[in-house]
Design an enzyme around this catalytic site. Structure first.
Site, mmCIF file in Angstrom:
data_model
loop_
_atom_site.group_PDB
_atom_site.id
_atom_site.type_symbol
_atom_site.label_atom_id
_atom_site.label_comp_id
_atom_site.label_asym_id
_atom_site.label_seq_id
_atom_site.Cartn_x
_atom_site.Cartn_y
_atom_site.Cartn_z
ATOM 1 N N CYS B 50 0.826 -1.226 0.000
ATOM 2 C CA CYS B 50 0.000 0.000 0.000
ATOM 3 C C CYS B 50 0.856 1.270 0.000
ATOM 4 O O CYS B 50 0.375 2.343 -0.347
ATOM 5 C CB CYS B 50 -0.966 -0.005 1.168
ATOM 6 S SG CYS B 50 -0.221 -0.456 2.711
ATOM 7 N N GLU B 114 6.899 -2.725 11.530
ATOM 8 C CA GLU B 114 5.760 -3.568 11.158
ATOM 9 C C GLU B 114 6.246 -4.636 10.183
ATOM 10 O O GLU B 114 6.537 -4.357 9.028
ATOM 11 C CB GLU B 114 4.636 -2.731 10.536
ATOM 12 C CG GLU B 114 3.939 -1.840 11.523
ATOM 13 C CD GLU B 114 3.203 -2.600 12.623
ATOM 14 O OE1 GLU B 114 2.080 -3.049 12.388
ATOM 15 O OE2 GLU B 114 3.781 -2.754 13.722
ATOM 16 N N ALA B 190 -20.172 -0.670 17.050
ATOM 17 C CA ALA B 190 -19.598 -1.281 15.853
ATOM 18 C C ALA B 190 -18.664 -0.328 15.130
ATOM 19 O O ALA B 190 -18.650 -0.266 13.913
ATOM 20 C CB ALA B 190 -20.726 -1.725 14.932
#
Lengths: 263, 471
Positions: B50, B114, B190
């Site tokens: 990405c 990461e 949510a």
């Protein structure tokens, strides 16, 4: 055999130092936290082998003088911790315990050779469960303190140095309980076997000292029986058990020191 | 032989430019096939994530790879030609190696530490292998890069600690609970972050999920989604290779520890129970919940001391509450209960900031590892030159010759010594003739991957590297 004893006597503090460094690396570098230490059992076996050899060599258990007792304390502390690590599968607290173990063994090894061994007899084997019990109480106090610290950190959202270096809160609680319970079992054995072993035999311990020991042992038993019953019957929370483990140990220490001075 | 990388990433170009050059796997395959067909580059690999699109190339000689490649990409994407090439970077030789190692070591990532990039790099390598564009040099380089990535991962603290709100929930859970299997999570609301946090916890083996929502049907749908996700993951876990399972587990520090211990436990293998309730039913279930993630749009506190404290009296049952809603949904007073650990969005931000700071402190150590590895790779690359290899080969044979003469020389009369020496020398040069001729032929086309592989094989066959070290 005596040269072998001398070699192992000096090898032991080195081995414990290596373990201490290893546990230090786990604590500071946050590595291998949940892997049991593979070197722990072999080092403890070497230590046990040393004490057995020494008993055979001198014809009596290694409890003749304070430095021998220090060595037994180091082994029993290491052994109780090994059980806790085995059950809890977490070695992040090892640094705290092995700092104590190393100091015990280093002091013992430094003076053991120069000190003459007093004649004690096999009846003093009764001291072994007492040593294991007080060791377990010391470990319970260490874990209890860590549990209280971890709980406080989590409650106050303090992400400081200890935050991710300590084992999880529930594990610290369990470790405190295991150590406290095993200490309680051994102090009970000590209290039961003491009169049995010494009832038909004169001891070399002065009366005042003996009375002090019995009083301290009984008070310790009373403190910890409250915790054990509270946990088993009253489902007391780990927080309360930890507080008892810490205060109980502090009380025992104060009593031991005071009784030592008075007798 | 020229090795290079051409790319665009989050540092060199804004997202609207990056997306024009993104190469999803189908386009990457096409590009690799084109490169292979035109035979200008002997090897190629496309890495597309990405934040970056990069093409690693091995060519026989220096050339304007950038324009050439951009031509292909714009053609593939049917985009307008690129006029501004300053948005792209082009590293060659060891600079390219350093760049790749920094990518593998996560130093070039937007979120340093990461380690998903290693998985993405492995996928890119697999794609190049399938297309037949990863050969000797890229094989070696990529495996080296994987090793660098692992080294950075294990020898530094770069990947430690959560750096997102979602995973910090897992980190906090790991400080309270030694294992998450058998634990119950209640997801109230949510919100996207709450869902991500719940997913991260589910990966760690949480066994029960309760979804609470104002609209029950929405809660039911969400619970069903989580169940299906888990089923799909279980299916995948049974079919994928163990390595990818490892990758999956790395997101969960708690689970990673369990796996390291018994070697078998994985989050996705745990059966999951999921059910839905309305928001008003929370007090009735909260007594059995271990972890509550709260993220509703409610403007009033959903959980007050008055309506739930009565259910939380059991002090042996810790409850971790993560309230990421603004305004807060959980009354702060609940945090005063001894067994309740209440965290809000600011607390999680603080944790993330502290972890990011720690990662930044680790960067110099990771850079040192990369410097070391680049140097090693450079040495290996130099060792593939033909002329020094021939010299070393000749020295190896001369050594063997001397060793044999000193061993058997005594068995011959002194008058025969000279003939023995000539014989052995002649034998060695005859044996060396063909391999040396072969190597010299390679020297005329040193950019060939097969040639480099042959040099590498010969060096390993005769252990020439150790001879070089002796020198």
């Amino acid at each position: 055999m005596s040269s072998l004893l001398i070699i192992v006597n000096w090898l032991l503090p080195l081995l414990y130092l290596v373990l201490l460094v290893d546990y230090g690396a786990t604590f500071f570098l946050r590595t291998k936290a949940q892997i049991r230490n593979p070197w722990l059992a072999p080092v403890l076996c070497v230590h046990a082998f040393f004490l057995v050899l020494r008993s055979i060599h001198f014809g009596q258990p290694p409890l003749g003088n304070v430095y021998e007792i220090f060595s037994v304390l180091a082994l029993s502390t290491g052994a109780v911790y090994a059980v806790v690590e085995f059950v809890g599968r977490d070695r992040r607290s090892g640094i705290f315990v092995f700092l104590l173990v190393f100091l015990f063994q280093y002091t013992s090894s430094s003076f053991l050779g120069a000190s003459s061994t007093q004649s004690t007899g096999w009846a003093r084997l009764h001291v072994v469960p007492a040593l294991v019990a007080y060791t377990a109480f010391a470990i319970a106090a260490i874990y209890g303190l860590l549990h209280i610290l971890a709980q406080r950190n989590l409650k106050q959202h303090h992400f400081g140095m200890l935050f991710d270096r300590l084992p999880p809160l529930d594990l610290l609680g369990r470790m405190t309980w295991y150590a406290l319970f095993s200490g309680f079992v051994f102090i009970t054995i000590t209290i039961v076997t003491g009169p049995l072993l010494f009832s038909h035999q004169a001891t070399d311990v002065p009366d005042a000292k003996l009375t002090a020991k019995i009083v301290v042992g009984s008070i310790a038993w009373l403190i910890y029986v409250v915790a054990v019953l509270g946990k088993l019957l009253g489902k007391w929370p780990s927080r309360r058990i930890s507080s008892i483990a810490v205060t109980g140990f502090v009380v025992i220490m104060i009593l031991l020191i005071v009784s030592g001075i008075l007798s | 032989m020229e090795i290079s990388v051409i790319g665009i990433n989050h540092r060199s170009a804004p997202v609207d430019v990056r997306e024009r050059f993104a190469l999803p796997s189908d386009l990457a395959k096409k590009l690799l096939r084109t490169i292979r067909a035109e035979k200008i580059f002997s090897e190629a690999l496309v890495l597309d994530t990405c934040n970056r699109t990069e093409v690693y190339l091995v060519s026989k000689a220096k050339q304007d790879s950038l324009r050439h490649l951009l031509g292909h990409i714009t053609q593939l994407k049917q985009a307008s030609p690129v006029t501004d090439t300053s948005l792209f970077y082009h590293h060659q030789g060891l600079d390219m190696v350093r760049h790749l190692f920094r990518v593998a070591g996560t130093l070039d990532s937007q979120m340093v530490g990461e380690h998903q990039i290693l998985g993405q790099l492995k996928n890119a390598y697999r794609l190049a292998l399938d297309a037949g564009t990863a050969r000797f040099l890229l094989n070696k380089l990529l495996h080296w890069a994987f090793r660098v990535g692992k080294r950075v991962q294990t020898q530094t603290q770069l990947g430690r600690g959560s750096v997102s709100i979602a995973t910090s929930a897992v980190e906090l859970a790991g400080q309270v609970f030694s294992k998450l299997s058998g634990k119950t999570v209640l997801l109230a609301g949510a919100g996207e972050t709450a869902e991500l946090a719940a997913q991260a916890l589910l990966r760690c083996g949480v066994s029960e999920l309760i979804v609470a929502n104002r609209t029950l049907s929405r809660a039911e749908r969400l619970a069903e989604d989580f169940l299906q996700n888990r089923r799909a993951k279980n299916l995948k876990a049974k079919t994928v290779c163990p390595a990818s399972l490892d990758e999956q587990n790395k997101v969960c520090p708690v689970l990673a520890g369990q796996k390291a211990e018994d070697g078998s436990s994985t989050g996705s293998e745990q059966p999951l129970r999921a059910r839905a309730i309305g928001l008003d039913a929370i007090p009735s279930v909260i007594g059995g919940v271990d972890l509550l993630i709260c993220s509703t749009g409610s403007t009033e506190p959903l959980l007050t001391y008055q309506n739930v404290a009565g259910f939380l009296r059991h002090e042996n049952h810790p409850l971790l509450i993560i309230d990421i809603s603004v305004p807060r949904n959980v009354e702060a007073r609940l945090g005063e209960l001894p067994n309740v650990f209440l965290y809000n969005i600011d607390d999680l931000d603080l944790l993330v900031a502290r972890n990011l700071e720690r990662r930044r402190e680790e960067i110099p150590r990771a850079e040192a590892i990369i410097d070391d590895e680049v140097e090693q790779f450079g040495k290996w690359l130099d060792s593939l030159q033909v002329a020094p290899t021939i010299k070393l080969l000749q020295r190896r044979f001369a050594q063997l010759q001397e060793a044999q003469i000193s061993r058997y020389g005594r068995k011959f009369a002194s008058s025969d010594q000279k003939e023995l020496e000539e014989f052995s020398r002649g034998l060695c040069s005859k044996m060396l003739h063909k391999p040396v001729a072969f190597l010299r032929e390679l020297a005329t086309d040193s950019a060939n991957s097969e040639g480099l592989a042959a040099v590498d094989t010969i060096r390993r066959m005769f252990d020439l590297d150790s001879l070089e070290e002796q020198k």
